[in-house]
Enzyme design. Structure first.
Site, PDB file in Angstrom:
ATOM      1  N   CYS A 205       0.984  -1.150   0.048  1.00 34.78           N
ATOM      2  CA  CYS A 205      -0.029   0.050   0.046  1.00 34.78           C
ATOM      3  C   CYS A 205       0.845   1.141  -0.136  1.00 34.78           C
ATOM      4  CB  CYS A 205      -0.937   0.033   1.282  1.00 34.78           C
ATOM      5  SG  CYS A 205      -1.963   1.462   1.155  1.00 34.78           S
TER       6      CYS A 205
ATOM      7  N   CYS B 176      -6.832   0.665  -0.157  1.00 39.28           N
ATOM      8  CA  CYS B 176      -5.806  -0.260  -0.562  1.00 39.28           C
ATOM      9  C   CYS B 176      -6.367  -1.841  -0.074  1.00 39.28           C
ATOM     10  CB  CYS B 176      -4.549  -0.208   0.571  1.00 39.28           C
ATOM     11  SG  CYS B 176      -3.596   1.138  -0.156  1.00 39.28           S
TER      12      CYS B 176
ATOM     13  N   CYS C  38     -18.179  25.135  12.555  1.00 43.71           N
ATOM     14  CA  CYS C  38     -16.919  25.021  13.261  1.00 43.71           C
ATOM     15  C   CYS C  38     -16.168  26.127  13.647  1.00 43.71           C
ATOM     16  CB  CYS C  38     -15.910  23.985  12.358  1.00 43.71           C
ATOM     17  SG  CYS C  38     -16.805  22.849  11.487  1.00 43.71           S
TER      18      CYS C  38
ATOM     19  N   CYS D  94     -16.798  27.858  17.304  1.00 45.76           N
ATOM     20  CA  CYS D  94     -15.952  27.161  18.453  1.00 45.76           C
ATOM     21  C   CYS D  94     -14.462  27.320  18.347  1.00 45.76           C
ATOM     22  CB  CYS D  94     -16.343  25.802  18.955  1.00 45.76           C
ATOM     23  SG  CYS D  94     -17.905  25.626  19.687  1.00 45.76           S
ATOM     24  N   HIS D  95     -13.863  26.990  17.020  1.00 47.46           N
ATOM     25  CA  HIS D  95     -12.548  26.758  16.943  1.00 47.46           C
ATOM     26  C   HIS D  95     -11.755  28.174  16.301  1.00 47.46           C
ATOM     27  CE1 HIS D  95     -12.561  22.649  18.056  1.00 47.46           C
ATOM     28  NE2 HIS D  95     -13.696  22.361  17.661  1.00 47.46           N
TER      29      HIS D  95
ATOM     30  N   ARG E 214     -13.618  11.815  15.628  1.00 50.88           N
ATOM     31  CA  ARG E 214     -13.538  13.308  16.270  1.00 50.88           C
ATOM     32  C   ARG E 214     -14.513  14.179  15.642  1.00 50.88           C
ATOM     33  NH1 ARG E 214     -14.533  15.949  19.344  1.00 50.88           N
ATOM     34  NH2 ARG E 214     -13.517  16.792  21.133  1.00 50.88           N
TER      35      ARG E 214
ATOM     36  N   CYS F   5     -17.888  16.101  16.791  1.00 50.92           N
ATOM     37  CA  CYS F   5     -18.274  17.729  16.954  1.00 50.92           C
ATOM     38  C   CYS F   5     -19.595  17.867  16.176  1.00 50.92           C
ATOM     39  CB  CYS F   5     -17.255  18.404  16.510  1.00 50.92           C
ATOM     40  SG  CYS F   5     -16.062  18.976  17.710  1.00 50.92           S
TER      41      CYS F   5
END
Lengths: 187, 265
Positions: free
Chosen positions: B75, B111, B175, B178-179, B219, B223
């Protein structure tokens, strides 16, 4: 009032119209969203003003602000009995409940609450402003539709989205303004 | 193999106990707490849960599997077949063989399809997660180096930026709220970072509060769910777009990966 509403509606329709002819880039964005699956695509659907906020990265150009606020104000509904201040105890439960107001995510309120967020202005002693009609209405409107006073605010439109009914909005208003509420307790 | 699964089961139970203990304390510094939990694992088990997942992934990587009875050694993650050292640092990137931009997780899946002959629907999410942990472990603490160059990579970066600002759902969120707007601050007790500050540099990671291995896709999904938006299906374009956006920004901020797999709350 009626006239204002039709004007607001017209503006929404117009905004919708311009959005209904998306640019090639916007079409590509939609394609990527569809690629995420139907449930995701469904929950990523926007109303015209959410789309406008996204387009301008949450900072509207000044010439769009007036019409935006007008449209958002037209969306506010009031309790049938006209009372904008309800029961602060019910308001406290709604303010705290993560599935309802979830206000502590961003605000302080009752200062004894430990994990309060600081993304919004602190609300301890908010009731110091008194309970004049103007203050009550400002507070009610802010909670029902935060975008009617601040375009693209970080704060969501709890009443507009049905997270809080008009009566519930009045309870939360009381939680902030009632002198007996722990938000305003003498310390 | 069997032994290892038992081990993971035991450690996960332990992890749960620890995180329950944690939620009873208030106002702990989340970073110090993660450090403390990590030390506890080292002392009681001698190994971190992320390392166990990576070891599982290593077995899967070299085993001859699938209809074609092949390992994944051929791969190509972008640095040449079988070159794993630093491979994650330059992902997501464009691959000529599949003619699309892929992140680590999607690349593993493609792969498994092309080299091992699996049908996409046969591929187990748990296997992909373990393999992700293994390949990522070869980029531990290395500088992030995602610089969109090909037209396809630039297109995905732009899509990711658009999704980043896309306000939707009944919490009117995106997003950036908050970020970006709030980076450096806290949502409840959680400190939040911006992409320039290195957001996304610790995944895949073992989250002791959830007691599971989370990839970057997991993750991001978390969110989305937390703002009332149904998460995209795994391996779909929104993840790849958001990842290339965040990691390219983290590259501009001269960030490194943490220990990989990470250990976090």
């Amino acid at each position: 009032m009626k006239k204002r509403y039709t004007l607001g509606l017209l503006a929404v329709l117009l905004a919708g119209l311009t959005l209904s002819q998306p640019s090639p880039f916007q079409q590509r964005v939609q394609q990527a969203i569809q690629n995420g699956g139907s449930r995701f695509a469904e929950s990523m659907k926007q109303d015209p003003d959410q789309a406008l906020c996204s387009q301008y990265r949450d900072k509207l150009p000044p010439e769009l602000v007036g019409a935006f606020l007008e449209r958002q104000r037209a969306l506010i509904k009031y309790p049938a009995d006209g009372k904008l201040m309800g029961d602060w105890k019910k308001g406290e439960e709604l303010f705290t409940n993560p599935r309802k107001g979830n206000c502590y995510a961003c605000h302080t309120g009752d200062p004894r609450e430990p994990g309060a967020g600081r993304m919004g202005p602190g609300l301890v002693n908010y009731g110091q402003r008194g309970t004049s009609e103007a203050v009550v209405k400002y507070t009610y409107d802010k909670i029902y539709n935060a975008w009617a006073t601040m375009p693209c605010s970080l704060m969501y439109r709890a009443g507009y989205h049905g997270i809080l009914t008009p009566e519930e909005t009045a309870h939360v208003t009381a939680f902030l303004l009632d002198p007996a509420s722990p938000v305003n307790a003498k310390r | 193999m069997r032994n290892r699964s038992l081990w993971i089961g035991f450690l996960l139970a332990l992890g749960l106990g620890l995180s329950i203990a944690l939620t009873q304390q208030q106002e702990v510094d989340p970073y110090k707490e993660a450090e403390r939990q990590r030390e506890l694992f080292r002392q009681t088990a001698g190994i971190l849960p992320g390392e166990l997942y990576a070891a599982q992934g290593e077995e899967l990587f070299y085993q001859k599997r699938g209809p074609k009875q092949a390992s994944l050694e051929a791969c190509d993650f972008g640095l040449g077949p079988g070159k794993l050292e630093g491979a994650l640092t330059q992902l997501p990137r464009y691959f000529a063989d599949t003619r699309r931009v892929e992140d680590l997780e999607t690349r593993i899946v493609s792969c498994m399809v092309r080299l091992q002959g699996f049908k996409p629907e046969e591929i187990k999410r748990e296997d992909v997660k373990a393999l992700t942990a293994y390949v990522a472990s070869k980029s531990s603490e290395m500088p992030i180096n995602v610089v969109p160059k090909t037209s396809q990579e630039i297109a995905l970066y732009n899509l990711g930026r658009e999704l980043w600002y896309h306000r939707a759902g009944d919490r009117d969120m995106n997003c950036a709220i908050c970020h970006d707007a709030y980076a450096g601050g806290r949502v409840r007790l959680s400190p939040v970072r911006s992409p320039r500050q290195g957001l996304s540099n610790e995944w895949p990671a073992y989250r002791f509060e959830a007691d599971k291995l989370y990839t970057l896709q997991d993750r991001i999904a978390f969110c989305y769910e937390s703002i009332g938006i149904a998460a995209p299906e795994f391996y779909s374009e929104p993840y790849i777009a958001l990842s290339i956006y965040m990691l390219a920004e983290a590259t501009k901020g001269k960030n490194k990966f943490t220990e990989l797999p990470g250990f976090t709350r």
